[in-house]
Structure formats: C-alpha cells, structure tokens
Design a protein around this motif. Structure first.
Motif, short mmCIF file in Angstrom:
data_model
loop_
_atom_site.label_atom_id
_atom_site.label_comp_id
_atom_site.label_asym_id
_atom_site.label_seq_id
_atom_site.Cartn_x
_atom_site.Cartn_y
_atom_site.Cartn_z
N ILE A 41 46.69 57.59 66.87
CA ILE A 41 45.49 58.42 66.70
C ILE A 41 45.59 59.18 65.38
O ILE A 41 46.67 59.51 64.93
CB ILE A 41 45.39 59.44 67.86
N ASP A 42 44.43 59.47 64.79
CA ASP A 42 44.44 60.16 63.50
C ASP A 42 45.07 61.55 63.62
O ASP A 42 44.99 62.18 64.66
CB ASP A 42 43.00 60.26 62.96
N PRO A 43 45.68 62.05 62.53
CA PRO A 43 46.45 63.29 62.57
C PRO A 43 45.62 64.54 62.92
O PRO A 43 46.18 65.57 63.25
CB PRO A 43 46.99 63.43 61.14
N LYS A 44 44.28 64.42 62.80
CA LYS A 44 43.47 65.59 63.15
C LYS A 44 43.28 65.70 64.66
O LYS A 44 43.33 66.77 65.25
CB LYS A 44 42.09 65.49 62.46
N THR A 45 43.07 64.55 65.30
CA THR A 45 42.78 64.54 66.74
C THR A 45 44.06 64.68 67.57
O THR A 45 44.04 65.24 68.66
CB THR A 45 42.08 63.23 67.14
N ALA A 46 45.17 64.15 67.03
CA ALA A 46 46.41 64.11 67.82
C ALA A 46 46.86 65.47 68.35
O ALA A 46 47.10 65.61 69.55
CB ALA A 46 47.51 63.44 67.01
N PRO A 47 46.98 66.50 67.50
CA PRO A 47 47.44 67.78 68.05
C PRO A 47 46.46 68.37 69.06
O PRO A 47 46.87 69.02 70.03
CB PRO A 47 47.53 68.70 66.81
N LYS A 48 45.16 68.12 68.83
CA LYS A 48 44.14 68.62 69.76
C LYS A 48 44.37 68.02 71.15
O LYS A 48 44.39 68.71 72.17
CB LYS A 48 42.76 68.18 69.23
N LEU A 49 44.57 66.71 71.16
CA LEU A 49 44.77 65.99 72.42
C LEU A 49 46.04 66.47 73.11
O LEU A 49 46.07 66.71 74.32
CB LEU A 49 44.84 64.50 72.13
N LEU A 50 47.09 66.64 72.31
CA LEU A 50 48.37 67.07 72.88
C LEU A 50 48.25 68.45 73.52
O LEU A 50 48.75 68.69 74.61
CB LEU A 50 49.45 67.09 71.79
N ASN A 51 47.52 69.34 72.85
CA ASN A 51 47.35 70.69 73.41
C ASN A 51 46.63 70.67 74.74
O ASN A 51 46.98 71.40 75.67
CB ASN A 51 46.54 71.56 72.44
N ILE A 52 45.61 69.83 74.83
CA ILE A 52 44.86 69.74 76.08
C ILE A 52 45.73 69.21 77.19
O ILE A 52 45.71 69.70 78.32
CB ILE A 52 43.62 68.85 75.90
N VAL A 53 46.57 68.20 76.86
CA VAL A 53 47.47 67.66 77.88
C VAL A 53 48.43 68.75 78.34
O VAL A 53 48.70 68.89 79.53
CB VAL A 53 48.24 66.44 77.34
N LYS A 54 48.91 69.55 77.39
CA LYS A 54 49.84 70.63 77.76
C LYS A 54 49.17 71.62 78.71
O LYS A 54 49.75 72.03 79.72
CB LYS A 54 50.30 71.37 76.51
N GLN A 55 47.92 72.00 78.36
CA GLN A 55 47.21 72.97 79.22
C GLN A 55 47.02 72.39 80.61
O GLN A 55 47.27 73.06 81.62
CB GLN A 55 45.83 73.27 78.65
N LEU A 56 46.54 71.15 80.66
CA LEU A 56 46.24 70.55 81.96
C LEU A 56 47.52 70.34 82.76
O LEU A 56 47.54 70.53 83.98
CB LEU A 56 45.49 69.22 81.77
N ALA A 57 48.61 69.98 82.09
CA ALA A 57 49.88 69.80 82.80
C ALA A 57 50.35 71.12 83.38
O ALA A 57 50.87 71.17 84.51
CB ALA A 57 50.93 69.23 81.86
N ALA A 58 50.16 72.20 82.62
CA ALA A 58 50.55 73.52 83.13
C ALA A 58 49.66 73.91 84.30
O ALA A 58 50.14 74.42 85.32
CB ALA A 58 50.46 74.55 82.01
#
Lengths: 297, 256
Positions: free
Chosen positions: B178-195
């Motif tokens: 995934i492009d470097p702009k979207t990647a951190p956004k996606l990762l953050n959402i996964v972290k929130q949802l996992a928490a």
C-alpha cells in the motif's frame, strides 16, 4: 423462407434451446461459479437419457420419477469427477476427461446397446398440445433458471462463487473449498443429465453418442449470450446463458437450412464459437464493471 | 492466550535440502496484546503465522489457544477464531462482489442456514464500521472490490475480517503493498479496533518505523529462533537501540 416454414422452425428453436439451456445453466454452475471446465457433461447428458430410457421402457415408473432419477444419476457422476480432483488431486481437465471416458462405457451398460428407442412410451409431453409445446418448454426452462437464480443469491450461492473466484477466502470463512467444488459439479451434472432425459423424450430415443460435441456447443452458447448480455450481475449472467442458448440454436437451425453439408457442421460450430469469443472480448474492453464469476474466457 | 511448546518446523527432513524453518521451545502471548515480529528473510516470520493459523500442520510440538490444545485442528476450523491478512490486497476479498457483499459474506456465521439470503443486519452498522477508515468507503458500498485501489481493498479486507470477531489477528506485512500515505492510517485503525475488541495481534513487518513504538512486544527472529524478545510495554526502546539489536542479530546470523 415462407411463413409456413418459419413458424415450425421457430417452434423447434424454442424447444431445443429450452432443453439445452439447462445444460448451459449447468455450465454456469461448474465453469463460472466453481471455475471447473467439466467435460463430464458430454457423457452425463447421455447418462440422463439412458437412465430415463431404460426406466421408462422396462419399468412402469412415471415419467416424472424417471426424470428425477435421471437427474440424480448425473449428480453421482458430478461427485465422482469432483472427488477425482479434490481428493485425488488430479487436475480439473483430466478429472473431467476420465469421468467422461468411464461414463461412456457405463452408458452402454445401462442401455445394453448403443441406441434405445422410446416407442409407445409415456412422455412428459403427452399432456401438452403440440402447438403450445414450445412455450411450455420455455416455461419449464425458465422455472429452473428462476430456482437457480434464487439459489445463487443465497449465502450458499455466494460461497460457491467465492470458491471459484478466490478459493483462499472460502477457507478464511471456515469452510473447505473442496466441498463447494463437489456441490457445484453435483448441480451442474444433475442439470445436464436432467436435460438429457428430456432430450431423450423429445427425440424419441437415447443414443450413446448424444452428448458428443456438447461441451463446445454449450460454451458457444454461453459466450454468445455473454457477448450480447454482459454478465455484470447474477441476473444478467443467467439471462446471458438462456439468451445464448436460443441464439446458438437459431444459428444452428439457420445453418441447417442453408444447406451446409453435414460434414461441415463442426466448422460452422467452431467458427461460431470463435466469432462469439472475439465479439465478447471486443465488447469487454468497453465495460468498467467486473463480470460475475470466474473469467478468463 | 497463545502458547507454543517445543515447536519445530523442518522442511525436507532427511534430505540434503533439509532446513529448519522454525524452532521455538516456549512462547507465550497474552490476551489483547500487540506483538510485532521482525527479522531477516527466511527467519521464520511467515512460518510462525502459518503455524498459528493452521496452514502448516506438519510440525513437532504443541499449540495452545486459551488453554486448549489445537495442534491437530486444520485451518478451516481455526479460522473460526483466527484471521489473517496478507500482503496482497486481493487475498481477502472477492473481486466481482461489491464492498457490501464482501462484508456480508464475512459477517455470516457458520451454523446459520446456508440458504438464507445475503442481506441480514443493517446497512447502518456496515457504514459505521467503514466510516472509521476515513477513506470514503461507506459511500461506495456498491463498488466492486476489484475496482478499488490496493489500500482501499486492504481496508475492506480489514473491515471484513474484523466482522468475524476473531480472537487472534495475524498480519503478514499487510501494508507492504500500500502507498506510504495510506499505510500508517490503516495501521492506526487496526490498532484502535484491536484495542476496542481486545484482539491478540501478531504483526510481521519489515518496517522498523512501524514497530518502534507500537504494541507490547517486539520479537526479532533469526534462523527460525527467537533471538530477541523486547517488552516494549514496560521498557521504551529508541530506534537506534532497536536498529543496533537488529544489526547484531544479522551479524550473528552471518548476513552482515
């Protein structure tokens, strides 16, 4: 061609395309849904005809029950082909070829000879007046199409489609892709042998070579239909299968009346399939929506 | 939550191409923890994930999940409580189906009647979940998955996978394509949802930036073994320190 020739021709086009449209529907299940180009249908079509013919001439079973049993025989063939692939890890192509070969002999054993005439037997057509017959057969085919449409719209139908388009997703949903391959081939071969049994009643006989060339014909019908009605949804996919069956049959009947020598019929069929494929790819490029089901062809 | 005992995965045993892909005497991951796994190529990262989700079954040792021995159970059974997202955005979604259809496909639980129609549950819930990704996907429910960009398709995969309420989420370099702009956004959402859902996560990554200050532990794998086990929840580690440790592992392995 005069009106006196046209009407019967259209009648026979509708009747025969109704019968073979069921096989095209079976191809949708095996090829577009599960991604299995199943050659078994060349023999399982005849199995349906053979089982029906034997039951109707040698027992006193009603035509409807005989039809049902013919359909069940097809599903057994479908299970065998699928198991060869799923459990035996034989390729899809070879699994179909092996079953097609084995079934040819099985069909001969069932009939006891190469051709079995259905003389003085009851058929499902008996109650229907001849001039209404084409419409009844179209209705019969459409009924089966409608049931298939509903089936494909259920969760089971979506899983069947997923099995062909992206098998890894099936596993991630907790199912085994092999099970859906089996069910897909069961449905497609049951439809094919059902169609064979109806064909036997239509022609008045069951012949061991009835199914030869069926796979090409049915592919041609499907592709022809898809080039005319692009399968952007399940409804359009099924519509394409039905319309394609009619168009194919129409082209065939016109070809027959154009005095094409019987030896050259296969050239005509092959050319028709080639033209259909070229047409479909030309039209494909214009579309921005993905087609339903397994593609490639 | 996840406990591995004497796990050994060796390919080509007894032949001259015998290679030990994974050798872990003991490993325990706690419920709701976020575990990062890094290491050079061939260190056993993907093997570890495949062993946990059941895609590799020929191994020695035992795997326990919430105390239950699941060593023998196959992948399709394990996907009841484990889910995996890989690098290729095409892996988890069906191209010709729309976003809504993909999500409803995943939301359907085994045991419910298979002949029921796909629409069950409200569209509003699906919209709410997709809205958290902040990609406008909630307005594109009728777009086919195959026509989405890699990042969008991967986001749909994440949403779909989370609809199955997994206890364990395995991420195999899932932002690599995934492009470097979207990647951190996606990762953050996964972290929130996992928490939010207390999911135990194991994330394999090649990106040290991604793992540096996220999660509870960082494992550095080397030649199939756990070379380092850094508890980042208790001890904050700087990037320089992590790079130093990683370099040391590579040197010991003979890569550098």
């Amino acid at each position: 061609m005069s009106i006196n020739e046209l009407i019967p021709m259209l009648g026979s086009v509708l009747e025969l395309s109704s019968i073979y449209s069921i096989v095209t529907l079976g191809l949708v299940f095996s090829f577009r849904m599960v991604g299995f180009a199943d050659l078994t249908i060349e023999s399982s079509f005849t199995t349906g005809a053979a089982i029906y013919a034997v039951l109707i001439t040698q027992t006193s079973i009603s035509p409807l029950i005989a039809l049902t049993l013919a359909g069940l025989a097809g599903s057994v063939a479908g299970v065998c082909t699928a198991l060869l692939h799923v459990k035996g890890h034989i390729s899809r192509l070879l699994s179909g070829i092996i079953m097609m070969t084995i079934l040819y002999s099985v069909n001969l054993q069932i009939m006891g000879k190469g051709n079995l005439q259905l003389v003085n037997t009851v058929t499902v057509f008996d109650a229907i007046p001849v001039n209404v017959r084409p419409f009844c057969m179209v209705l019969f085919a459409l009924l089966i199409y409608a049931v298939s449409f509903l089936l494909l719209k259920t969760h089971f139908g979506y899983l069947l489609r997923t099995c062909g388009e992206n098998p890894s997703v099936v596993e991630k949903l907790g199912y085994r892709a092999g099970g859906f391959v089996i069910l897909g081939l069961v449905i497609s071969n049951a439809l094919t042998s059902l169609s064979g049994a109806v064909a036997a009643q239509y022609y008045g006989y069951s012949d061991v070579g009835m199914g030869t060339g069926l796979i090409v014909a049915v592919f041609a019908a499907l592709i022809l239909g898809e080039s005319v009605c692009s399968p952007k949804s399940i409804f359009r996919l099924l519509a394409a299968a039905f319309i394609g069956s009619i168009l194919y049959r129409l082209a065939f009947e016109i070809g027959l009346r154009m005095n094409i020598h019987p030896w050259n019929l296969r050239i005509a069929v092959g050319l028709l399939l080639a033209v259909a494929l070229v047409l479909k790819q030309a039209i494909n490029r214009k579309h921005s929506k993905l087609f339903v089901g397994v593609g490639g062809i | 939550m996840i406990r591995l005992e004497n796990i050994n995965v060796t390919f080509g045993k007894g032949t001259e191409t015998e290679v030990c892909a994974l050798d872990i005497p003991a490993l325990e991951l706690f419920e709701g923890s976020w575990n990062n796994v890094i290491g050079p190529n061939g260190s056993g990262k993907s093997t570890l994930l495949k062993v946990i989700c059941g895609q590799i079954l020929s191994l020695e040792g035992k795997i326990f999940i919430t105390g239950k021995n699941i060593t023998g159970s196959g992948a399709s059974k394990r996907f009841d409580y484990v889910q995996m997202i890989e690098q290729d955005p095409r892996n988890n979604t069906v191209a010709s189906m729309t976003i809504e259809e993909n999500l409803r496909l995943y939301a359907f639980r085994r045991g419910s009647p298979a002949l029921s129609f796909l629409k069950s549950g409200s569209v509003a819930e699906i919209r709410k979940l997709l809205a958290r990704f902040d990609m406008g996907l909630e307005d594109r429910l009728h777009s086919q998955a195959g026509l989405l960009s890699g990042g969008q398709r991967q986001a749909v995969a994440v949403a779909a996978v989370l609809l199955r309420n997994p206890k364990i989420l395995l991420l195999d370099e899932f932002t690599a394509a995934i492009d470097p702009k979207t990647a951190p956004k996606l990762l953050n959402i996964v972290k929130q949802l996992a928490a939010d859902f207390k999911i135990t996560v194991i994330m394999v990554s090649h990106d040290l930036e991604q793992v540096i200050n996220s999660g509870d532990r960082i494992f550095i794998l080397s030649s199939g073994k756990v070379a380092e086990d850094i508890a980042t929840a208790s001890v904050k580690i700087t990037k320089a320190e992590l790079v130093a440790k990683y370099t040391r592992v590579l040197e010991e392995e003979g890569v550098l």
